[in-house]
Enzyme design. Structure first.
Site, PDB file in Angstrom:
ATOM      1  N   ASP A 154       0.838  -1.202   0.000  1.00 30.22           N
ATOM      2  CA  ASP A 154       0.000   0.000   0.000  1.00 30.22           C
ATOM      3  C   ASP A 154       0.876   1.258   0.000  1.00 30.22           C
ATOM      4  OD1 ASP A 154      -2.374   1.492   0.142  1.00 30.22           O
ATOM      5  OD2 ASP A 154      -2.361   1.507   2.325  1.00 30.22           O
ATOM      6  N   HIS A 204      -7.356   0.631   9.910  1.00 27.86           N
ATOM      7  CA  HIS A 204      -6.346   1.101   8.951  1.00 27.86           C
ATOM      8  C   HIS A 204      -6.530   2.614   8.879  1.00 27.86           C
ATOM      9  CE1 HIS A 204      -4.185   0.805   4.906  1.00 27.86           C
ATOM     10  NE2 HIS A 204      -4.723   2.006   4.851  1.00 27.86           N
ATOM     11  N   CYS A 219      -0.716  10.651   0.535  1.00 29.56           N
ATOM     12  CA  CYS A 219      -2.168  10.679   0.358  1.00 29.56           C
ATOM     13  C   CYS A 219      -2.496  10.949  -1.098  1.00 29.56           C
ATOM     14  CB  CYS A 219      -2.785  11.765   1.234  1.00 29.56           C
ATOM     15  SG  CYS A 219      -4.562  11.902   1.001  1.00 29.56           S
ATOM     16  N   ASN A 269      -0.813   6.932   5.103  1.00 31.18           N
ATOM     17  CA  ASN A 269      -0.792   5.891   6.130  1.00 31.18           C
ATOM     18  C   ASN A 269      -0.077   6.325   7.395  1.00 31.18           C
ATOM     19  OD1 ASN A 269      -1.892   3.397   4.887  1.00 31.18           O
ATOM     20  ND2 ASN A 269      -0.243   3.713   3.403  1.00 31.18           N
TER      21      ASN A 269
END
Lengths: 302, 302
Positions: A15, A206, A239, A248
């Site tokens: 991710d 998350h 982002c 994150n």
């Protein structure tokens, strides 16, 4: 009430790196996974089997999976968007696959061009095929606290996707604040909805730190006994919905919180900071982790 | 349990700018105070009356105080280190003075060259003289969660300074995590000690985000009903004990938390972001506030 032990899933290699502009070699990705497991991480999201046309950063998925020297007790997961992705993933022997859906109808339409319900339904054969091979299936619910297109997302909308995921056989549900707008009480309200359908060991948070709220949100989840969280070493990822903003939450920052609360993680914070420094150097920038920068500054002064 | 309304004290013009390397003109400082009060701040720490030999950044203290066009209902405070500072401050008509002491003996010895007890005792005539003029006295307890020299600081040590401050007539006590190492449960333990000696309206939290924990710590205080916090617009100040690390929590980030929890602040977040952008532009850098950067990025995209 607080858990004694928390499991962190480092999503940095997948991710995180997927959302970095700069390309990272397969060898560096493998090295990152090795450093994360050496630091004590026991769950690592390694790569994704999405079409390289859409996500060129992950075109080396099989190479990365093959390069990782696996440690017993570590779970290696990969993201799969469809059956084709699963078929490509299977020979690389992931321990877990991640499927996904949005809590926001607008996001689903804009991002995957179909309704939420259709998107989850399409995963049904993927989930069946994975489980038939003994592979665990995790579901990620994006936009659970807000959506870049429709704005507000209600707990009802989140619960709807959670139920759909349960219905197709997803075994774990991760509640994702994709744009980082959640605050503690709202997060707790959403988590309550997930806990109506999944046991607490199969619900994770998350959080993105775009508005600086991720650590408060993790804390609010801990108060509910939730004990699994995603995080990204060095805050890898940024982002995608606000250029230059934070994405994150950094694994280092979550570990600092947990250890400060006396909660075990099995993670060695110094080695984790080293892992984040390694990949940040590869990317040619500072870690996006307040803990990492404070620790590195202290080390520099010593 | 959660307060309905929270008062934020913006310490950016004093605590923030004092710890910035770059000099800022008196006119820019005055403009910052004006922008903060226009954004809805009702308590502002404006400047300090410390010797310009030690803190040259605040040598323009009287000029700044004279330049501020005061708004009714806003409290303007200044830091004073001793009677000489108070005498210089009095003609500028502060509403409140801030005195200080450390919870760490090592910090007190290294920073002010005397014991904690001596340092507080020296403030006794200052407090008396200020109160005789109807000026409120706030006490700042530094190193309440940890010390850059001695490391651990116990809640007992914090309570000791709180009691000494109470003894000399200090009316409000601010518990400061000077190096940002606090985490929620430890913060609550320390706050409980302060609340043994002061009513909840006269206890505030001053958190640094050096390890990314400030928002979690504010949240933990809110759970106890604490409803006054220091914060610094744009995260002005940095961390004097770790170069390049984060210092004061950004006011913008705290406001985002509070509004997300449905707690009133009287602050207009957009105007606050403008104020932070203004002073960050003066300093030639980005705000150290996740909210500010996300909001500015969104505005840029719109």
């Amino acid at each position: 009430m607080f858990p004694q032990r928390v499991t962190l899933v480092d999503v940095g290699p997948r991710d995180g790196l997927q959302n970095e502009k700069q390309a990272v070699s397969a060898a560096h990705k493998v090295e990152l996974v090795h450093r994360l497991q050496a630091a004590g991480l026991r769950e690592i999201e390694v790569t994704s089997f999405v079409s390289p046309k859409w996500v060129p950063q992950m075109a080396d998925n099989a190479e990365v999976m093959a390069g990782v020297q696996r440690q017993p007790g570590v779970r290696y997961s990969v993201l799969v968007p469809n059956m084709k992705g699963l078929e490509a993933a299977l020979p690389t022997r992931p321990d877990e696959i991640v499927v996904f859906g949005a809590a926001s109808e607008a996001f689903s339409q804009r991002n995957i061009n179909c309704s939420i319900e259709e998107s989850i339904e399409r995963f049904r054969p993927v989930v069946e095929a994975a489980r038939a091979q003994g592979i665990k299936v995790r579901g990620a619910v994006s936009c659970a606290l807000g959506c870049p297109y429709q704005g507000e997302v209600s707990p009802d909308e989140v619960e709807r996707v959670v139920r759909l995921m349960k219905d197709i056989g997803v075994q774990h549900v991760g509640i994702a604040d994709t744009i980082g707008v959640g605050t503690p009480r709202r997060v707790q309200a959403v988590m309550e909805r997930a806990l109506k359908h999944y046991p607490i060991a199969e619900v994770s948070g998350h959080f993105h730190d775009t508005y600086g709220q991720a650590i408060g949100n993790v804390y609010a989840c801990l108060e509910m006994g939730i004990h699994t969280f995603d995080a990204s070493v060095a805050g890898l990822g940024g982002c995608p919905y606000a250029k230059g903003a934070t994405g994150n939450v950094a694994t280092e920052d979550v570990v600092f919180l947990l250890h400060g609360l006396g909660i075990e993680t099995g993670i060695d914070l110094d080695r984790l900071v080293d892992a984040g420094k390694f990949i940040s150097d590869v990317l040619g920038r500072k870690p996006v982790s307040r803990v990492a920068n404070a620790v590195l500054s202290r080390r520099g002064a010593a």
